[in-house]
Design an enzyme around this catalytic site. Structure first.
Site, PDB file in Angstrom:
ATOM      1  N   ARG A 229     -43.008 -12.818-116.247  1.00 32.42           N
ATOM      2  CA  ARG A 229     -42.419 -14.246-116.765  1.00 32.42           C
ATOM      3  C   ARG A 229     -40.661 -13.471-116.301  1.00 32.42           C
ATOM      4  NH1 ARG A 229     -45.743 -16.615-118.633  1.00 32.42           N
ATOM      5  NH2 ARG A 229     -46.708 -18.099-120.677  1.00 32.42           N
ATOM      6  N   GLU A 258     -36.002 -21.825-115.997  1.00 30.07           N
ATOM      7  CA  GLU A 258     -36.493 -22.963-114.396  1.00 30.07           C
ATOM      8  C   GLU A 258     -36.476 -24.045-114.599  1.00 30.07           C
ATOM      9  OE1 GLU A 258     -41.124 -20.935-114.485  1.00 30.07           O
ATOM     10  OE2 GLU A 258     -40.109 -19.685-114.613  1.00 30.07           O
ATOM     11  N   HIS A 277     -42.646 -20.830-110.276  1.00 33.97           N
ATOM     12  CA  HIS A 277     -44.189 -21.072-111.138  1.00 33.97           C
ATOM     13  C   HIS A 277     -45.493 -21.219-110.481  1.00 33.97           C
ATOM     14  CE1 HIS A 277     -44.304 -19.568-115.420  1.00 33.97           C
ATOM     15  NE2 HIS A 277     -44.886 -19.801-114.999  1.00 33.97           N
TER      16      HIS A 277
END
Length: 316
Positions: A229, A258, A277
């Site tokens: 994370r 993000e 991601h």
């Protein structure tokens, strides 16, 4: 116990995952909720929901709720779950993406070790410049997190000839690691590492686990990979040290915000590889999530504990 006749899918990923795989859920009604507003409007009749990032002000507004099933592994997307009755089971997809994430982490380690950021920059500039790669065999890798991802990383790193040290919340040894230590020793062990892979959940304990103080204890050649994370890394501290040349390189797949903001200092930090991601992604992942959801629906209907449960008090 009573059968769950209606399931809700929240968010684009869950909706796309179920689309084309409705047969896995049998004859249950599938209600799609693409927006927070549409999901909140359905709360009064939700029995089971598949999704991620369900920010509900008060779960007590869902009196029929029996199962929350996340499409990912971390509970940080729904914590704090205010008003959630204790008999509601929460499950996730922990471990489903472990092989893909481990492969990604090792690919990034190799890319950093072989100086691919510098090599590609020279290629774009049409400059014939030899960048000196390093070899991972014989070096020491520190893995933060000894869950499914951390263990898969350890297996693959061991095959490359690396000595793998793991840190985890529990002191028991893990067979995939050459050494296993308590999480409290992370900063101390970072000084021994030639490379660090972060594979921990986002919890208050892991926020900025890799901060400026830890980075200053690392070797100047240390390579860092984060597939956990974004909150686990102090991004500004890392960018500063990449610019100063006091860290060998970093590959980040996750970020505190993000998409990564345009003004982030990471974008042009030397020796950095940034990906959006995607480490978890692999062919068939969506269907595996839906199949797990279907199995857990049946478990809840039988009054059994779910597979891949999430403890909201721990955050994973």
């Amino acid at each position: 116990m009573a059968r769950i006749g209606t399931v809700h899918c929240y968010g684009r990923f869950a909706i796309d995952a179920v689309s084309g795989a409705e047969a896995v859920l049998g004859d249950r009604e599938v209600v799609t909720c693409p927006t927070p507003e549409s999901f909140l409007a359905e709360l009064h009749r939700v029995e089971a929901v598949l999704g991620l990032g369900m920010r509900v002000p008060d779960w007590s507004a869902a009196p029929r709720l029996r199962l929350i099933h996340l499409v990912g592994s971390g509970a940080d997307s729904i914590v704090p779950a205010h008003g959630l009755p204790p008999d509601v089971q929460v499950a996730g997809a922990r471990g489903l993406s472990a092989p893909a994430m481990a492969e990604f982490a090792l690919a990034m380690l190799l890319a950093l070790a072989k100086r691919l950021p510098e090599v590609l920059a020279s290629q774009r500039a049409r400059v014939w410049e030899r960048h000196r790669p390093v070899i991972l065999s014989g070096t020491t890798l520190l893995v933060a997190g000894a869950g499914p991802v951390g263990r898969e990383v350890a297996r693959r790193a061991g095959a490359l000839g690396m000595t793998v040290i793991g840190v985890r919340g529990h002191p028991e040894p893990v067979p995939e690691f050459d050494e296993t230590h308590p999480a409290a020793r992370f900063a101390e062990l970072a000084a021994r590492a030639d490379a660090i892979v972060l594979a921990v959940p986002a919890t208050p304990r892991t926020r900025h686990l890799l901060d400026g103080a830890v980075l200053d204890r690392c070797r100047p050649s240390c390579l860092i990979v984060n597939v956990s994370r974004g909150e686990v890394v102090d991004e500004h501290a890392l960018a500063e040290r990449l610019r100063a040349g006091s860290i060998g390189g970093a590959a980040l797949d996750v970020f505190e915000k993000e998409p990564l903001p345009e003004d982030s200092p990471l974008w042009d930090a030397p020796g950095a590889i940034l990906t959006p991601h995607v480490a978890w992604s692999s062919p068939g992942y969506s269907r595996k999530v839906v199949e797990l959801f279907a199995r857990n629906l049946e478990r809840v209907e039988r009054g059994e504990p779910v597979a891949h449960p999430i403890d909201l008090t721990r955050g994973y």
